[in-house]
Scaffold this motif. Structure first.
Motif, PDB file in Angstrom:
ATOM      1  N   TYR B  49      -3.015   4.960  -7.434  1.00 35.30           N
ATOM      2  CA  TYR B  49      -2.749   3.960  -6.397  1.00 35.30           C
ATOM      3  C   TYR B  49      -1.501   4.320  -5.600  1.00 35.30           C
ATOM      4  O   TYR B  49      -1.457   4.172  -4.380  1.00 35.30           O
ATOM      5  CB  TYR B  49      -2.554   2.580  -7.032  1.00 35.30           C
ATOM      6  N   MET B  52      -2.174   7.000  -3.175  1.00 34.81           N
ATOM      7  CA  MET B  52      -3.032   6.566  -2.070  1.00 34.81           C
ATOM      8  C   MET B  52      -2.307   5.564  -1.170  1.00 34.81           C
ATOM      9  O   MET B  52      -2.736   5.328  -0.044  1.00 34.81           O
ATOM     10  CB  MET B  52      -4.307   5.947  -2.662  1.00 34.81           C
ATOM     11  N   GLY B  53      -1.227   4.955  -1.688  1.00 36.64           N
ATOM     12  CA  GLY B  53      -0.421   4.081  -0.829  1.00 36.64           C
ATOM     13  C   GLY B  53      -0.712   2.599  -0.949  1.00 36.64           C
ATOM     14  O   GLY B  53      -0.499   1.835  -0.001  1.00 36.64           O
ATOM     15  N   HIS B  54      -1.196   2.171  -2.106  1.00 36.57           N
ATOM     16  CA  HIS B  54      -1.421   0.734  -2.284  1.00 36.57           C
ATOM     17  C   HIS B  54      -0.099  -0.016  -2.149  1.00 36.57           C
ATOM     18  O   HIS B  54       0.896   0.353  -2.759  1.00 36.57           O
ATOM     19  CB  HIS B  54      -2.037   0.475  -3.663  1.00 36.57           C
ATOM     20  N   PRO B  76      -1.975   4.343   4.131  1.00 37.36           N
ATOM     21  CA  PRO B  76      -3.076   4.902   3.333  1.00 37.36           C
ATOM     22  C   PRO B  76      -4.140   5.610   4.177  1.00 37.36           C
ATOM     23  O   PRO B  76      -4.656   6.649   3.765  1.00 37.36           O
ATOM     24  CB  PRO B  76      -3.678   3.674   2.643  1.00 37.36           C
TER      25      PRO B  76
END
Ligand SMILES: Nc1ncnc2c1ncn2[C@@H]1O[C@H](COP(=O)(O)OP(=O)(O)OP(=O)(O)O)[C@@H](O)[C@H]1O
Ligand SMILES: [Mg+2]
Lengths: 445, 273
Positions: B49, B52-54, B76
């Motif tokens: 996460y 991915m840039g949550h 993201p």
């Protein structure tokens, strides 16, 4: 105080103009001239809406000046420029429908192809008056009453042009028809009247686009829709309001559905600076049914207000209303719904739901469901939800390369899907979906 | 085509103020296959996460680059365009948006990163053809394209749909977060073959997160890493997987007492929360 004076002056000016209007429309039958005159007297008598009226409490029209619009002029005929401007809108419809009618500011610029219509009439108001005068006389102003409020009265007194769909007894139209009501740069006022009459055992489907093309200037639609659905007749009507965001939209709309008849009535609310719409359905005969759908997507400073009624006046009637709105920017929607069940309307099954998805912290959706039930053996349910786009969904889109703003709009489109899924006639569903997708600006498909 | 590298250095990540990753170092080159293992709650999904840039995963220290592109500065969607893909352990359902429509937008954005919003999507014809072919390869019924994404999909169907997205997006780097869990034995093979096909064609660098040997029999890793107590404590080859299958994590526990303590603390917060 000053607005009262201003409106008094406006009314005085309008009274003079109304006299001129009656002169220019001197070819109209006496009964219609009388009806217009009575409506104008109502207008003069009825108070102008203010924030003290329940229906206008959340909808501020102080910026709307009647005097800014040449309401009852003898409008010039549309020019070639107007026709060209409307071309693309027309073509988008013509590609998917057998035939249809195109009007600019209530004046027909392209009649429907009567060879395709058989015994069905789809025409402008004046022509309908000429060929079906008695029918028009019987139905005009019977469903939407001029005395409803000042705007309804004004519409009834000065309305010009409009669209009439008449399906005689037993005729089942197998393909959907279209109607396009356009405003252009030169033609900014549409006061047209829509009258749809389905006699017993008939069927029809009509998609009706209201759209602006060309330069964006202040515009006005002051209209009404009257729908009469006979016994065991079935109407599907989709009305997509797509004016530009400088246009005021005032529309009173009501359908009456007789025994065993049905209406599926879908409203798209996309355009206008401000809309105030009353969408009402009365089920007047046993086993009549109505499905009422609304899809709204608002941007910028738009304000769209809808007042819906589901009037159950006979036993074993059903109604199902689903309104869905997506709001962005500083826009606002108001929905106030009422299910009214009369004493005799036992075994009524009525449902109303309004769901909103708010994309911006500055947007606001008001939902006010209501019930008035006088029968004791009924099932009535209602609900309303308002929420934001789920950030987990947005992240999922983003993880696949789709920017957050597009993601939100795709989520909104998905949110509307269960309304689209209800519309079984494909071109009609696609017309609505395409109009919404265009407003959502999520790329061409 | 020169091979890119995904370089993760000293990555520290907190979730809701709780420190989960405490200095993760990992480099994956294109063409390589890595496996990441570790007990429940050790932070494997957190790593995915965070990369991915949550928005809930806060990077408190460290870096992550694809070549000289700093992933951690990007939204993201830009990370996806930069070539990173994550097959989610728990994919989100998107009501009303068909898989085909979703993927057409995704493919358009990833393949035409400079396209402006509102401009044309990739041609429907070409897209349909490609989608159908990839669905066939993964043994997916064409009907799934018209279904709303992940809505009512079974656990296994969701995982397959994630791999379909991988196959359509053809990324430079793919993280598969427990893509094997919930899949039946045949599906593990089909899905693994799908991953291998993309990896071979695109030279995709693959990071397989898993608890089980089975998927690694199909997607064979050259490198295996064990995440424990917020750090990668062991780096090795396929033999590490065999050791874990036989012995579990007790020896890791014994070998890394400091990390074991951290792992226990995390576990207790899980239990009490
Ligand atoms: N959004 C969150 N809110 C609170 N705690 C979280 C959140 N996400 C992760 N955590 C915590 O972070 C720790 C690591 O979780 P993570 O999901 O990364 O583990 P994992 O290694 O993927 O486990 P598994 O093998 O079970 O999938 C756990 O203690 C978990 O409870
Ligand atoms: Mg996990």
């Amino acid at each position: 105080m000053s607005t009262v004076v201003a409106n008094t002056q406006t009314k005085a000016t309008l009274a003079i103009q109304f006299g001129e209007f009656q002169n220019t429309a001197s070819s109209e039958p006496i009964w219609l001239r009388d009806a217009r005159k009575a409506a104008f007297e109502q207008f003069e008598f009825l108070p102008w809406p203010t924030s003290k009226d329940e229906e206008w409490r959340r909808t501020d029209i102080r910026a709307f000046k009647l005097s800014a619009f040449d309401l009852i002029q003898n409008q010039p005929a549309p020019t070639l420029d107007d026709l060209n401007a409307v071309g693309p809108l027309r073509d988008a419809l013509a590609a998917h429908y057998a035939t249809g009618i195109v009007q600019i500011a209530g004046q027909t610029t392209q009649p429907a192809d009567s060879s395709k219509l058989g015994r069905v009439t789809l025409t402008d108001f004046q022509s309908a008056l000429a060929i079906h005068g008695d029918l028009i006389k019987k139905h005009l102003f019977q469903t939407v009453k001029p005395e409803g409020d000042a705007l309804a009265a004004l519409h009834a007194s000065i309305f010009r042009g409009g669209i009439v769909l008449y399906v005689p007894k037993g005729v089942k139209l197998e393909f959907p028809l279209y109607a396009l009501s356009a405003l252009t740069g030169n033609h900014r006022v549409d006061t047209s009247h829509t009258l749809i009459i389905l006699e017993d055992d008939s069927e029809a489907t009509l998609v009706h686009d209201l759209a602006t093309t060309g330069e964006s200037k202040p515009g006005l639609h002051l209209g009404a829709v009257e729908i009469v659905v006979g016994k065991n007749a079935h109407l599907k009507y989709v009305r997509i309001q797509n004016w530009d965001d400088k246009t005021w939209h005032f529309s009173r709309e009501r359908a009456v559905v007789d025994a065993g008849g049905s209406i599926q009535w879908t409203i798209g609310g996309l355009g206008s600076r401000l809309s105030k719409v009353n969408q009402e359905t009365a089920l007047t005969g046993p086993k009549a049914s109505a499905q009422v759908n609304g899809v709204m997507f608002t941007t910028g400073n738009q304000h769209l207000a809808y007042f819906t009624r589901q009037d159950h006046q006979a036993p074993n009637t059903t109604s199902d209303l689903l309104y869905k709105g997506g709001l962005s920017g500083k826009s606002r929607t108001v929905w106030k719904g009422m299910i009214a069940v009369e004493k005799d309307a036992q075994k009524t099954d009525a449902y109303q739901k309004n769901d909103s998805l708010v994309l911006s912290s500055h947007a606001r959706a008001d939902s006010i469901p209501g019930l008035e039930i006088e029968a004791n053996d009924v099932r009535c349910t209602h609900g309303a939800t308002a929420g934001q786009v789920d950030p987990e969904m947005v992240f999922y889109f983003q993880a696949r390369g789709i920017p957050a703003e597009t993601a939100k709009r795709l989520v909104v489109e998905g949110f509307f899907a269960n309304v689209y899924d209800r519309i079984s006639v494909e071109p009609v569903r696609e017309s609505l979906r395409a109009a919404v997708a265009q407003k959502l600006a999520i790329g061409k498909s | 085509m020169s091979r890119k590298s995904l370089r993760i250095e000293n990555l520290h990540v907190s979730v809701e103020g709780k420190s989960i990753l405490r200095g993760v170092n990992l480099t994956i080159n294109q063409g390589e296959t890595h496996a990441l293992m570790g007990p429940n709650g050790s932070g494997k999904s957190t790593l995915s996460y965070a990369l991915m840039g949550h928005p809930n995963y806060e990077i408190t220290d460290g870096s992550a680059f694809i070549d000289d592109v700093n992933l951690l500065d990007m939204e993201p969607d830009d990370r996806a365009k930069a070539g990173l893909f994550l097959a989610f352990q728990y994919p989100t359902s998107i009501p009303g948006v068909t898989m085909a429509n979703f993927l057409r937008h995704a493919v358009t954005n990833v393949r035409m990163p400079d396209r402006k919003e509102g401009e044309d999507l990739i041609s429907m014809r070409d897209f349909r053809k490609e989608l159908k072919q990839k669905m066939d390869e993964l043994g997916m019924d064409g009907e799934f394209a018209r279904r709303y994404l992940n809505e009512g999909f079974s656990g296994g169907e969701k995982k397959r749909a994630e791999v379909l997205q991988l196959a359509m997006l053809q990324p430079a780097f793919a993280i598969l977060d427990e893509t094997d869990s919930g899949l039946d034995i045949d599906a593990v093979r089909v899905v693994s073959e799908g991953v291998n096909r993309v990896a071979k064609a695109q030279g995709t660098g693959v990071l397989v997160i898993t608890h089980y040997q089975r998927i690694l029999n199909y997607i064979q890793p050259q490198f295996v890493h064990i995440l424990y107590g917020g750090k990668i404590v062991e780096n090795g080859g396929p033999e590490l997987v065999t050791t874990l299958e036989l012995e579990g994590y007790d020896w890791i526990r014994a070998k890394y007492p400091n990390e074991a303590q951290i792992e226990d603390e995390l576990e207790s917060t899980v239990l009490t929360s």
